[in-house]
Structures are given as structure tokens and as C-alpha cells.
Scaffold this motif. Sequence first.
Motif, PDB file in Angstrom:
ATOM      1  N   LYS A  88       0.854  -1.192   0.000  1.00 58.33           N
ATOM      2  CA  LYS A  88       0.000   0.000   0.000  1.00 58.33           C
ATOM      3  C   LYS A  88       0.887   1.238   0.000  1.00 58.33           C
ATOM      4  CE  LYS A  88      -0.494   0.444   5.009  1.00 58.33           C
ATOM      5  NZ  LYS A  88      -1.350   0.180   6.173  1.00 58.33           N
ATOM      6  N   LYS A  89       0.314   2.365  -0.385  1.00 58.21           N
ATOM      7  CA  LYS A  89       1.053   3.632  -0.336  1.00 58.21           C
ATOM      8  C   LYS A  89       1.528   3.867   1.082  1.00 58.21           C
ATOM      9  CE  LYS A  89      -1.021   6.420  -4.041  1.00 58.21           C
ATOM     10  NZ  LYS A  89       0.028   6.847  -4.924  1.00 58.21           N
ATOM     11  N   GLY A  90       2.787   4.244   1.222  1.00 62.68           N
ATOM     12  CA  GLY A  90       3.324   4.508   2.550  1.00 62.68           C
ATOM     13  C   GLY A  90       3.709   3.265   3.325  1.00 62.68           C
ATOM     14  N   GLY A  91       3.627   2.099   2.672  1.00 66.79           N
ATOM     15  CA  GLY A  91       3.969   0.839   3.340  1.00 66.79           C
ATOM     16  C   GLY A  91       5.471   0.693   3.559  1.00 66.79           C
ATOM     17  N   THR A  92       5.827  -0.364   4.304  1.00 71.07           N
ATOM     18  CA  THR A  92       7.233  -0.597   4.641  1.00 71.07           C
ATOM     19  C   THR A  92       7.828  -1.681   3.746  1.00 71.07           C
ATOM     20  OG1 THR A  92       6.765  -0.046   6.931  1.00 71.07           O
ATOM     21  CG2 THR A  92       8.784  -1.280   6.517  1.00 71.07           C
ATOM     22  N   VAL A  93       9.025  -1.417   3.237  1.00 69.73           N
ATOM     23  CA  VAL A  93       9.754  -2.446   2.490  1.00 69.73           C
ATOM     24  C   VAL A  93      10.949  -2.874   3.328  1.00 69.73           C
ATOM     25  CG1 VAL A  93      11.015  -3.013   0.377  1.00 69.73           C
ATOM     26  CG2 VAL A  93       9.140  -1.356   0.289  1.00 69.73           C
ATOM     27  N   LEU A  94      11.084  -4.179   3.510  1.00 69.64           N
ATOM     28  CA  LEU A  94      12.275  -4.708   4.164  1.00 69.64           C
ATOM     29  C   LEU A  94      12.906  -5.647   3.160  1.00 69.64           C
ATOM     30  CD1 LEU A  94      14.032  -5.143   6.663  1.00 69.64           C
ATOM     31  CD2 LEU A  94      12.400  -6.851   7.446  1.00 69.64           C
ATOM     32  N   MET A  95      14.093  -5.289   2.658  1.00 64.50           N
ATOM     33  CA  MET A  95      14.632  -6.126   1.574  1.00 64.50           C
ATOM     34  C   MET A  95      16.081  -6.545   1.736  1.00 64.50           C
ATOM     35  SD  MET A  95      14.730  -3.483  -1.708  1.00 64.50           S
ATOM     36  CE  MET A  95      15.473  -4.524  -2.963  1.00 64.50           C
ATOM     37  N   ASN A  96      16.300  -7.825   1.406  1.00 61.57           N
ATOM     38  CA  ASN A  96      17.646  -8.387   1.336  1.00 61.57           C
ATOM     39  C   ASN A  96      18.262  -7.964   0.005  1.00 61.57           C
ATOM     40  OD1 ASN A  96      19.946  -9.962   1.446  1.00 61.57           O
ATOM     41  ND2 ASN A  96      18.875 -11.902   1.086  1.00 61.57           N
TER      42      ASN A  96
END
Lengths: 198, 623
Positions: A88-96
Motif C-alpha cells: 500500500k502507499k506509505g507501506g514498509t519495504v524490508l529487503m535483502n
Amino acid sequence: MKGSMSIEMVGVGGQGILLASKILGRAALNKDINVIMSEVHGMAQRGGVVVTSVRLGDAYSPLISDGSADILFGFEPVETYRGIRRLKKGGTVLMNLNPMVPIYVSLGKQKYPSIDEMVAEIKAHFPKTITLNATELAEEAGAAIAANVVMIGALSAVEGLPFTKEEMLEAVKQSVPPKVVDLNIKAFELGYSTVMNR
Amino acid sequence: MELLENQPGKKIFLLGNEAVVRGLIEAGVGFVATYPGTPSSEVGGTLEKAAKPAGIYFEYAPNEKVAMEEVAASSASGVRSFTAMKHVGLNVASDAFMTVGYTGVRAGLVVMTADDPSAHSSQNEQDNRYYARLAGVPMLEPATPQEGKEMIKYAFELSEKIGAMVMFRTTTRMNHVRGVITLGDIPAERKTKGHFDKAPSRFVTIPSNARREHPELLKRLEKAEEIAETSPFNYILKGDGRVGIITSGVAYNYVMEMRNVLGIEPDVLKLGLTFPLPRKTLSDFIRAHDTLMIAEELEPILEKEVMVLAKDVKPSVRMVGKLSGDLPLTYEYNSEVVGSVMAKLYDVAIPYENEDLKGIELPVRPPTLCPGCPHRATYHALAKAMKALKIKPEDVVFSSDIGCYTLGIQEPFEMADFLLCMGSSVGAAGGFAQSSDQIPISFIGDSTFFHSGIPGLVNNLYNKHRFVYVILDNSITAMTGHQPNPGMGITGMHEVGQKIDIEAVVKGLGVEFVKVVDPYDIQPTMKLFKEALQYDGPAVIIARHPCALLEYRDKKRKGPVPVYTVNEEKCTNCHICVDTFACPAFVALPHVMSIDPAVCLGCGSCVPVCPFNAFEVLKEGEQ
């Protein structure tokens, strides 16, 4: 918890996403929070795209709709970019940031895009983007295969998750084989502190 | 195992298929037979460990038809019996299934069909709800793992109450969804041994008996419909009455999700016992609404039945569904598909909004043969043999089958030209041998050979069709999650059974050209393929090497497994390895080939592929 939370997990078969999702499920069960999870099984055991949807709290659908995930939990850069439509807009991305290069790239049929370029674009749209080198951190903890638990440690440091660090760590201990608990605690702590100290 | 605990009320986290197994334990089932097939496979996989401590007899049958015949006999002997299969498995079992509809059952008999809308792991997305109607047997459809567990118990009660086999129809998003399950009671007694009281007028379906049994079948359905009217699995959730939604299976979850998300309150009629349908309940629901939406995946089955009823009770009702063009006839549903129609009916908008990225081109990542997979070595050797004999791909037809080796369709092998179903590799070979001017080359796995690879071979021998039959024997049913099969001589409950020797079976039928080879030995394998391709008659090659994942697991138990690396001084960067072998552990760097140590399983099957001997064991301590 009030309402619901949706976490879309994306990566590649063989990265241990199923175990990571089970750890989340365990944490929810321990805290008596409703949890529904949808998995992909079958066809290839390894090498294919893996998507697991985790819904916590007041939820019916086991799948996450486009534009509705609170957190995109990406185990691989290209798959994170591919999965961004779910967020969603403003969501959190946690990425390797550590890539798994598909064989078609080595066959010269396709190109693996620039990771920096993908991250820059994701960050421009989602200010709440956190990156880490989970595979490298797992090697530091003792085994590259523990990258999934590094990622779980990192997730534990993300704001808004309905679990404390201790609750997540407890779920890890309950979910991994006894003889590798210490290695996984180390992996978890490395992931957690990387996000906290960034 | 948590799912074996006799702690009623305890909540545990289970996969849908594990919840089904818990349901079997709570229902006092005594006999289960199955053949694995996604998305049903974990039912058997779980029973491998759970059956013995639970006191259930469990076995793998070589195919779904045999399993179906076994459960019919077991039920007739007075033991509660169950079988699970994927949707296309019921096609195989259907011959027996149809007639069990006629004979009816004694002890409860429940047949699970796991449908796969969107064909995630299947050759089609057929809607097996038609089978309940075809065979005239009652059907239950769960929406969630918890409901599935409860329905299993109910299904056995229903089966015994009316003396009918009951179909339990799931879909992938129930089988492969994990949820919180509340445990129920486990019965103290479990019947696993009964006695078959002979009743030939019922169980021997000669025409005169069959004709008498057909009306009996219809009477059982009448009773089932009465039960459906008051079944706890058919219920109404009252709302504002503006719209009535009739739904079944997992579509219910999307309806409820969007009811919350959109903040609307349509009335919902949730159907769990969906055949025979409770026509009275449905008629009342139709009468009470001006607009009806029908939410069901795949075929418009409910919709058509509702339409038939509406014609009599309320012809003016507006029907919104597949036939009105509002919902699709293909693929699985999700919240957006169902929610967009609900939003339109209430004139509201779905609040989801995502960000459009500019669209960096991404590489595709289809499933591939695992690193170390012996099938890769087999395909590589065959390609080399064909090249040596100057046989072009157009000169042969690669007749593939259902299993991991289907992935040979992908580059660089592209060795799959034709595939219909389990066993079709060898059946189709007869047609190609006669009607095309190409050499048919059939690929089949060990488990699929036992499932349905033998009759086609009998045909091709009997009718003298020339073909090459490659049996890729990795000594396990791999793709569905490593279930044992007759070739291993290990049973479903992990006991020692009779090992069926594929080579002996093939020779016993009278095949003269039968060779066994380890495909990791690429040169001898290539030589055999050359012989087979020049042989004038059915030529069978058994390419035997264990599944690389299991071999790796075994090796790892004994100690560290060294991985391979590329000696940069020897590598000429010629790309022969990646172009003709394409192990997923290979990573092409600009100046040299490399191996990703996190992907390599240390099998060494790539070693003979390199003409410059550049693949070497990575020294210990470096991995």
C-alpha cells in the motif's frame, strides 16, 4: 491487536521463506493473535518464485490484494521489485540486497537489473524502505542458509509489528531444530541490530 | 507431533491438509489410501508420520483408481475409510468412483478431491464439483482449514446416516493455507478391522443390479437434500438485505474480507453442503432479495441452479455472477475480483492504492530442475547423443509426462513436445510411432511408471511400435514432496514392503532392449542413447540416480559436503557448461564462469561437462 496486518513475503525457492513464515505464525499463536497464511507448493522445489502471504488479526482472505500489504518482506532484490504492487502507499519495504541470479541470466537470455537502480526507485516511492545484506550477515553468524532468520530478526525491529523482539526470538527458538538454535539466535540478533543501528 | 495431541480446545497452527488429517483422527477413520498430487499431497505426507501413532492404517497406492477401489472395499467391510487425490486424480479414479455411487457404502467413506483453480501445479483447472453431480454423491466444500477439519467429521456422519459415499471438495487456497485450528476430541476406539458381509445383489454391479441401484442412489440424494436444509454448514449471515450473496468454498473468504473492507452489509448465504443443494433455503433467500450475487470459483454451477429456482420463485430477481459477465469463468478468485463487483453493487470504491514503479525489466524465474538433479544429466546426455548421430529435434517427438522431468521443457534442453496426463508419454508414443515420421522419445519417472506407464508399454510392444522409453528413476515420488513408491519397497507408514523392480517388470513384458545406467556417468549414458536411437523396436533406458535433494540431505547427515568451484586458470569462458547443462548454481561472470556456493549441492555431475576440467572441489574450509 486491533484491525489486521498484511505481510507479503517474496523470494526464491530454497531461501527458507516457509520456515520464516512459520516463525511468524508461531509468534501469533503464542500471543493468541489470529493468523492466516497462504503458501505456494508444488512444481519445482527450488529455483522458482515463492510468495507467502501472512495476515494477522481480523482477516478472512488468505491472499493479499494489490495495494494492501503493510509490509513487503523481500528476500531477494528482483522479487522484491516484482512484489511491490502488493504494497500500500506509505507501506514498509524490508529487503535483502543479496541476489539469486536466475539461470536464464547466465544463459545470456535475460539481464539481471542494477540492484542500486531498483533500490533507488523503491526508496523514492516508499520512504520506509530498509535494506540489508542478509545472506552476508548469515555467513557471519555461521551459515548462509540462516539468512531467513536474519530477515526475521530484521523484521522484529520494524515499527508496527504486533510482536516484541523477545516474542519473535521465542518463536524462532520454538521453530528451528535444537542443534542449530545458537546459530539462529546469532543470525536473529545480527538482523535485528542491523535495522536498529541503521 | 502436535496434531496427535488429545487436548480438546487447544489451538494449534496447521496447514489445511494437516487439518484434514486431524479431522480423520477425530473422526475415527481406520483406513486411508492415496496417491500424492498437488495440492492434496500433504495429506499423505502428514499421515506417513501420524497414521501409526494415531492407530490409522495408511498406504500409498500406485494410482488413484486403486486407492478408490481399496477404500470402497474397506468401507464395505465396516471400516471408516478415506482417500485424497488431486482433481485430475479423480479422472483416474472415476471408473470406480461412479459405481460406488450406485452401491453406496456401509462404514463412512469420504473422498477428497483437491482442485487447483489457476492450475498452479496442474495441467488444467477442471471443476470437480461436476463429479458429485455425475456420480450422484453428496458434496461438502470447506472455506478454511478449521472448517475443513469439522467437515471431515460431519462427512463421515453424513455418509453413514444415508449410506452414501461423500465427496469432500477442497481447492488450493484451503489445502495450502495455514490457520489456527482448535482441536477436538479423539475417540477412544478406532475400528480398523471389520468383516465383509456378502451381498452380491448390491456389491456385484451386473446390469440387473445396477438398474435396481440407480433409484436407490436417487433416494439417498433426497435424504441428503433434507439434511442440507438444516446442516450447520449452510447458514445465513444477515445484513441490510439490499443485496444477497450466495457463496461456497474459498470464495466466501473474499466476500467476508470485502464486506469488512468496504464497510457494507450484504446478506450472505454460505453453503458448505453444496450438493444436493438445499432448494427450500435457496428459494427463501432468492424471494427475499431483488439483487443476488453468486460468488463461486470456476464453473457457474451454483449460479445455474439458482437461476433454475429463481425462474419459479422470483423471475424478476437480478442475478450478478459469471453468466451476467461480472465475474470470470477462469482462474482462482481473490478479494479484488469479488470485491470489485460488491463495490459496484453498493456504489463504493475499494480503498486499496499502490504505487506505480516505472518498470525496470525483470528476468523471469520459472521453476527449474534443482542443482544436482539427475534428470539434467539425462537430458544433457541425450542431447549429445542426438548431436553425434546428427538427429535434429524435428526428427523426434519428446513425449513427456507428469513429474519433475517435465521441467525439461525449458532451455537449454527443450525436451518436452507433448503432455496430457499421467502416463501419456508412453501411450502417445504409439500414436506418434504410427502416424508421424518421427522417433517418439518418452520420458517418465519411476512413480509415474507405476501409476500408469505400464499399459502404454504393453500397447507399444503388442502393436510393435518403435520408441525410446526413458524411465527417469530417482527412486522417490519427488515433485510432490518425496513420498515413497513401489520401486523403493518402503510403505506409506515407512515399513519394509515388497520392492518392485522396474527392470524386471519391463523385461517380464518382453522388452529386449533394456539398459540401466547412472546418468551422472555422462559418457556411458550418451552411448546408450545412441544405441537406443538406432534400435528398431521399443528400447527402454532406465536412468537411475537418487533425487539430488535427498542424496544431499543424506550426505550432510554424515558430515560437511564439499561444494564445487571453477578453476579460473582452466576456464576458457566458453559457456559450454551453461549452454548445455545449465545448473542453477552456475553464475556467469564477465570473464569467467563461477559456481554459487550457496546453491551448489556438491554432486559433481557438472565435472564431465567441462572439456577443460575446470570444475573442482572447493578446498575444505572455503565453503
